[in-house]
Design a protein around this motif. Sequence first.
Motif, PDB file in Angstrom:
ATOM      1  N   VAL A   3      78.806 -17.464  95.570  1.00 22.84           N
ATOM      2  CA  VAL A   3      78.120 -16.369  94.871  1.00 22.84           C
ATOM      3  C   VAL A   3      79.079 -15.743  93.866  1.00 22.84           C
ATOM      4  N   PRO A   4      78.802 -15.856  92.562  1.00 17.04           N
ATOM      5  CA  PRO A   4      79.710 -15.287  91.558  1.00 17.04           C
ATOM      6  C   PRO A   4      79.810 -13.767  91.680  1.00 17.04           C
ATOM      7  N   LEU A   5      81.015 -13.258  91.519  1.00 14.77           N
ATOM      8  CA  LEU A   5      81.315 -11.823  91.516  1.00 14.77           C
ATOM      9  C   LEU A   5      80.949 -11.154  92.840  1.00 14.77           C
ATOM     10  N   GLN A   6      80.988 -11.893  93.906  1.00 16.70           N
ATOM     11  CA  GLN A   6      80.731 -11.323  95.225  1.00 16.70           C
ATOM     12  C   GLN A   6      81.778 -10.272  95.583  1.00 16.70           C
ATOM     13  N   PHE A   7      82.982 -10.417  95.037  1.00 11.79           N
ATOM     14  CA  PHE A   7      84.054  -9.475  95.372  1.00 11.79           C
ATOM     15  C   PHE A   7      83.719  -8.057  94.908  1.00 11.79           C
ATOM     16  N   ILE A   8      82.939  -7.923  93.818  1.00 11.20           N
ATOM     17  CA  ILE A   8      82.554  -6.586  93.347  1.00 11.20           C
ATOM     18  C   ILE A   8      81.661  -5.906  94.378  1.00 11.20           C
ATOM     19  N   GLN A   9      80.704  -6.640  94.889  1.00 13.75           N
ATOM     20  CA  GLN A   9      79.828  -6.087  95.921  1.00 13.75           C
ATOM     21  C   GLN A   9      80.611  -5.741  97.187  1.00 13.75           C
ATOM     22  N   ASP A  10      81.579  -6.585  97.553  1.00 12.57           N
ATOM     23  CA  ASP A  10      82.397  -6.304  98.733  1.00 12.57           C
ATOM     24  C   ASP A  10      83.201  -5.029  98.546  1.00 12.57           C
ATOM     25  N   ILE A  11      83.741  -4.840  97.339  1.00 13.79           N
ATOM     26  CA  ILE A  11      84.517  -3.628  97.065  1.00 13.79           C
ATOM     27  C   ILE A  11      83.646  -2.387  97.191  1.00 13.79           C
ATOM     28  N   LEU A  12      82.443  -2.446  96.620  1.00 10.27           N
ATOM     29  CA  LEU A  12      81.548  -1.296  96.661  1.00 10.27           C
ATOM     30  C   LEU A  12      81.092  -0.992  98.086  1.00 10.27           C
ATOM     31  N   GLN A  13      80.878  -2.023  98.883  1.00 10.08           N
ATOM     32  CA  GLN A  13      80.426  -1.815 100.253  1.00 10.08           C
ATOM     33  C   GLN A  13      81.530  -1.254 101.149  1.00 10.08           C
ATOM     34  N   ASN A  14      82.770  -1.672 100.893  1.00 12.46           N
ATOM     35  CA  ASN A  14      83.867  -1.280 101.774  1.00 12.46           C
ATOM     36  C   ASN A  14      84.610  -0.039 101.311  1.00 12.46           C
ATOM     37  N   THR A  15      84.197   0.527 100.186  1.00 11.59           N
ATOM     38  CA  THR A  15      84.862   1.720  99.655  1.00 11.59           C
ATOM     39  C   THR A  15      83.888   2.887  99.659  1.00 11.59           C
ATOM     40  N   THR A  32      81.995   8.475  96.116  1.00 11.54           N
ATOM     41  CA  THR A  32      80.999   9.506  95.851  1.00 11.54           C
ATOM     42  C   THR A  32      80.758   9.566  94.357  1.00 11.54           C
ATOM     43  N   ARG A  33      79.514   9.356  93.962  1.00 12.80           N
ATOM     44  CA  ARG A  33      79.203   9.254  92.542  1.00 12.80           C
ATOM     45  C   ARG A  33      79.610  10.511  91.781  1.00 12.80           C
ATOM     46  N   ASN A  34      79.461  11.671  92.397  1.00 13.04           N
ATOM     47  CA  ASN A  34      79.771  12.924  91.712  1.00 13.04           C
ATOM     48  C   ASN A  34      81.225  13.352  91.887  1.00 13.04           C
ATOM     49  N   ASP A  35      82.028  12.514  92.543  1.00  9.61           N
ATOM     50  CA  ASP A  35      83.441  12.852  92.767  1.00  9.61           C
ATOM     51  C   ASP A  35      84.324  11.760  92.171  1.00  9.61           C
ATOM     52  N   PRO A  36      84.743  11.947  90.895  1.00 11.44           N
ATOM     53  CA  PRO A  36      85.553  10.904  90.241  1.00 11.44           C
ATOM     54  C   PRO A  36      86.839  10.584  90.985  1.00 11.44           C
ATOM     55  N   SER A  37      87.377  11.540  91.725  1.00  8.93           N
ATOM     56  CA  SER A  37      88.629  11.271  92.436  1.00  8.93           C
ATOM     57  C   SER A  37      88.458  10.209  93.519  1.00  8.93           C
ATOM     58  N   SER A  38      87.224  10.050  94.000  1.00  9.43           N
ATOM     59  CA  SER A  38      86.984   9.032  95.023  1.00  9.43           C
ATOM     60  C   SER A  38      87.064   7.620  94.456  1.00  9.43           C
ATOM     61  N   TYR A  39      86.968   7.520  93.128  1.00  8.11           N
ATOM     62  CA  TYR A  39      87.044   6.185  92.518  1.00  8.11           C
ATOM     63  C   TYR A  39      88.412   5.547  92.736  1.00  8.11           C
ATOM     64  N   LEU A  40      89.440   6.396  92.880  1.00  7.27           N
ATOM     65  CA  LEU A  40      90.796   5.873  93.032  1.00  7.27           C
ATOM     66  C   LEU A  40      90.970   5.132  94.353  1.00  7.27           C
ATOM     67  N   LYS A  41      90.074   5.375  95.291  1.00  9.36           N
ATOM     68  CA  LYS A  41      90.163   4.680  96.565  1.00  9.36           C
ATOM     69  C   LYS A  41      90.008   3.166  96.406  1.00  9.36           C
ATOM     70  N   VAL A  42      89.316   2.790  95.324  1.00 14.31           N
ATOM     71  CA  VAL A  42      89.115   1.359  95.077  1.00 14.31           C
ATOM     72  C   VAL A  42      90.450   0.637  94.949  1.00 14.31           C
ATOM     73  N   LEU A  43      91.436   1.311  94.337  1.00 15.11           N
ATOM     74  CA  LEU A  43      92.714   0.668  94.062  1.00 15.11           C
ATOM     75  C   LEU A  43      93.466   0.289  95.325  1.00 15.11           C
ATOM     76  N   GLY A  44      93.136   0.917  96.443  1.00 20.07           N
ATOM     77  CA  GLY A  44      93.815   0.607  97.684  1.00 20.07           C
ATOM     78  C   GLY A  44      93.072  -0.334  98.598  1.00 20.07           C
ATOM     79  N   GLU A  45      91.882  -0.748  98.197  1.00 15.58           N
ATOM     80  CA  GLU A  45      91.075  -1.629  99.029  1.00 15.58           C
ATOM     81  C   GLU A  45      91.602  -3.063  98.983  1.00 15.58           C
ATOM     82  N   ALA A  46      91.551  -3.739 100.122  1.00 11.68           N
ATOM     83  CA  ALA A  46      92.055  -5.115 100.208  1.00 11.68           C
ATOM     84  C   ALA A  46      91.287  -6.060  99.299  1.00 11.68           C
ATOM     85  N   ASP A  47      89.958  -5.860  99.185  1.00 17.09           N
ATOM     86  CA  ASP A  47      89.158  -6.733  98.318  1.00 17.09           C
ATOM     87  C   ASP A  47      89.571  -6.596  96.857  1.00 17.09           C
TER      88      ASP A  47
END
Length: 380
Positions: A81-93, A96-111
């Motif tokens: 499945v192409p780009l499955q890693f994007i979905q995995d990142i979103l599911q495991n992170t 909060t859409r209204n909290d931009p600071s939560s976006y930084l959590k993506v950088l620490g995710e294993a995926d």
Amino acid sequence: MFQSYLFPISYAFMAFPVAALFFTLPFLIVQYRRHGYINKIRALMLYLLLLYLLNALFLVLLPLPDSRHNAAPAGSMIQLVPLQFIQDILQNTQITRNDPSSYLKVLGEADFLLAAFNVVLTVPFGIFLGYYFRTRWAVCIMLSFVLSLFFEITQITGIFGFFDHPYRLFDVDDLITNTLGGMVGFKIAMWIAGLLPRIEKLDSREDLPAKKVGYTRRALACLMDGSLLLTVTLLLNLLSLNISLWAVSMVYFLIVPLVTGGRTFGKWIVRIRLKSEDGNPATPWMVWIRYGLLYGILGGMNALTPDSPLLHNLGTPLAAVIRMATLLADLAFFIHLVMRLIKRDRPLIYEEWSKTRNVISWPDRQQVPASEPAPPKTDE
């Protein structure tokens, strides 16, 4: 996570000297054939490429299973499945859409880190393609994809059947991110090209007419000639023609250079030929003195040293004298060779007596103008 990457990298650096040893012979031949000499910047770039490829391969393959008979995987080892890693990142992170600071959590995710690693893995490959090999965008994309596909096939086949079962996942996202990394590297190469020496201009920076034939090149030619002569001798003996290596060598070196304009097979491989000191073609007399001294006398003495029937017929005392004389001659020639390696401006004794020298046969595309005699400069 980063600690797991240091393990294969350390093994890659330990394996590099061995890989470089096997790489050097074809490297020298290709460089002599294509460019006529060894350029230090080209050599550095190609050995760095070898080191990078070792690191990339070890990062992809290590650690290995404990046994060749590894257990079969519990589930599927193929992810298509192409780009499955994007979905995995979103599911495991937890974003909060209204909290931009939560976006930084993506950088620490294993995926995310794994996807970023796969991009970074092939960035150096794209840099080499763009800077050294001067490829086009399309070629860079294709070669980056092929390199990634090779990695994935190696994993899914258990290193081409070495292991009973695959131990790594075949992931189409790895193909995408690796190819993207090659493209990023290609773009970086375009940015830094102006800060580095242009590969296609390296020859114009060198004083090509002053280049002399170094001992590394001559040793390589000798190795090629020796391999050929040994093969021919073995074939002749298989045909029940009991001809010694010394006899084959004498016929080869006393006739072939006269027919080919001063070249043997080995000299042709490394682009050198035999000429007189004044630059004219070597005469038959010069060739015979040169190779008669080297292979006729010195080589002939060594050919008699092993258990030769001739020595047995001469008796023990005389045979011992001949063996001692051969040993002394070899020692004297070795000392003479070492001294000439130290004082590179002096020819070897058989060159001095025959008034011959090796010169470079430059490739046709390499326009080398005539110049005044220059101080010797070896190309090792």
